[in-house]
Design an enzyme around this catalytic site. Structure first.
Site, PDB file in Angstrom:
ATOM      1  CG  LEU A 191      -1.895  -1.206   1.273  1.00  0.00           C
ATOM      2  CD1 LEU A 191      -2.779  -1.115   2.503  1.00  0.00           C
ATOM      3  CD2 LEU A 191      -2.741  -1.307   0.013  1.00  0.00           C
ATOM      4  CG  ASP A 287      -6.846  -9.826   2.810  1.00  0.00           C
ATOM      5  OD1 ASP A 287      -5.800 -10.050   2.171  1.00  0.00           O
ATOM      6  OD2 ASP A 287      -6.908  -9.067   3.785  1.00  0.00           O
TER       7      ASP A 287
END
Length: 508
Positions: A191, A287
């Protein structure tokens, strides 16, 4: 006990009955995930799969599947001892000036130990016993797990990604998952605010058009792995912290392709580059939320060199709806967080990240309230003090007569001590996990704070109720006489009693 490398840790776990060798053939496509998931939910051992279908290399799973094994990996005998790790980190994060000569003398060994734990570089290392380059570079040699039916491809996990920004004197160590694209290509999912991504952005600005060097270490020693997921102070490197946990300096070795150093005892090391404008869509993958995430574009890591130990072990995990291995890590690290938070907010008594809240999306805090509005100060502090809680969506603040880790207590306090309009704090347009598709905008959403503390003067106009508490002498008498009553069921524990110094708003 301290561990030199992953194999040392495996041997110690096996001696304790905490590791099982699975000799039956198992498939890295889905089957290993299901085996590990069932084992973790049962509180079972680490698993070394020695016969992985289509591969000569064994796979290690469920290594940190219990809080106790996390503590062992950090060199501690129990999860309770992790508070000591947190106290050390709290001290190193904000060391207090000595109160006098004696205090300075007592603190000197801690400073000396921390300063002496910088990593040392070796000329030769176990992780470079076998070197593969050119056409020999082939990720198919690794038994990379395909974890869930809807996953787009096999996924590299538990990878320590080593990067270095152009203006940095210290390397960054982060754990980022990597989708396998081909025999030498992986998608690096980091990220934009993470250390590796920031190093990459700085490199692009300083060296436009040039490839960015990256190294990935798989199967490092447990102290180094856990050091990468612990809230280490900015003035201390992950390698130095791992040295503190291990009791000896972290040994590194220089990569062959780039000016990067990796843990010398790693089982496998991938070396290569991210080339300019080389990106690919990543996902979907199951996830830690319990859902498949959205497809997003990330840089592609081209592997140009693989080095490994003789007879290497591939360390892997999976993520899914809690409990999973990251959730267990979060549960253990609760004990580390408490002293760090209490250093800044001494009124905090306990801090709990419920694993069913995806490890970080909800925090439960108990405190010794001292004035009206105090609970709101604490919830704001949780959101702002440590970057680990930047994505925490819900913070519940309670008095210290409530057990933060007991949902019966927590729900009772919420339903009896809260007025929704008065005691709910909403904060909009805050950073949110990109994997959280419940937020209206990717990476940006709201947060909620719940003040479930007893209300003081200034917070309410009403007389506050007094909690019901049984007479202590009666409870002791019933304990002593329980066998006389002829009741077949064992005696339940007495109801939780609030501390004797608990004060309502009338005591202000």
């Amino acid at each position: 006990m301290k561990y030199r490398d992953l194999r040392d840790f495996i041997a110690a776990l096996e001696a304790r009955g905490e590791l099982t060798r699975v000799t039956a053939e198992v498939d890295p496509y889905l089957e290993i995930t299901e085996i590990c998931d069932r084992t973790l939910r049962a509180g079972g051992p680490a698993l070394l799969f020695e016969n992985v279908k289509g591969h000569a290399m064994p796979l290690l799973g469920n290594l940190f599947g219990t809080p106790e094994r996390v503590a062992l990996g950090m060199g501690q005998d129990s999860t309770a001892a992790l508070r000591e790790v947190g106290e050390l980190l709290a001290f190193l994060k904000e060391p207090e000036p000595p109160k006098g000569f004696r205090d300075a003398w007592e603190k000197l060994p801690i400073f000396k130990q921390a300063m002496s734990m910088g990593p040392k570089t070796l000329r030769k290392a176990p992780c470079q016993e076998v070197i593969l380059e050119g056409d020999d570079v082939d990720l198919d040699r690794l038994p990379i797990q395909h974890c869930w039916p809807g996953d787009v491809a096999p996924l590299v996990t538990w990878s320590l990604v080593v990067t270095k920004g152009p203006n940095k004197t210290r390397q960054n160590l982060g754990i980022y998952r990597q989708q396998k694209l081909g025999k030498n290509r992986l998608i690096m999912r980091w990220l934009s605010h993470r250390g590796g991504a920031l190093d990459f952005q700085e490199w692009q600005s300083a060296h436009p058009g040039e490839p960015f060097p990256v190294a990935v270490a798989l199967g490092a020693d447990p102290a180094t792995i856990l050091g990468a997921v612990t809230p280490v102070p900015d003035n201390l490197s992950e390698y130095a912290f791992a040295g503190l946990l291990r009791g000896s300096r972290t040994e590194l070795v220089k990569c062959g392709h780039a000016d990067l150093e990796v843990p010398a005892s790693s089982e496998i090391v991938l070396e290569g580059y991210i080339y300019p404008d080389d990106t690919a869509p990543e996902g979907p993958y199951g996830d830690h939320t319990g859902y498949y995430n959205e497809v997003e574009t990330f840089p592609v890591f081209t592997v140009e060199r693989i080095t490994h130990r003789r007879d290497p072990i591939y360390h892997s995990t999976y993520t899914g709806r809690p409990p999973d291995e990251p959730a267990i890590l979060g549960l253990a690290l609760n004990e580390v967080f408490v002293p760090i938070l209490r250093k800044q907010f001494p009124e905090i008594v306990d801090f709990y990240l419920p694993p069913e809240g995806c490890s970080y999306r909800m925090a439960v805090v108990t405190m010794k309230k001292q004035y009206p509005g105090h609970a709101k100060r604490v919830m704001m502090g949780v959101w702002s003090f440590l970057r680990q809680f930047m994505y925490t969506k819900f913070v519940i603040v309670l008095d210290d007569d409530v057990d933060a880790r007991n949902w019966e207590d927590v729900i009772w306090a919420i339903t009896t001590r809260m007025d929704p309009a008065r005691d709910t704090v909403m904060v909009e347009n805050t950073p949110i996990d990109y994997l959280d598709f419940a937020s209206p905008t990717a990476g940006l959403g709201s947060k909620m704070g719940l003040d479930a503390t007893t209300k003081w003067a200034g917070e309410t106009q009403r007389e506050w109720g007094t909690p019901i508490v049984m007479d202590e002498a009666v409870k002791r008498r019933v304990d002593e006489r329980w066998g006389e009553y002829g009741i077949a069921t064992p005696p339940p524990p007495p109801r939780h009693s609030p501390p004797s110094d608990e004060r309502g708003h009338d005591d202000v």
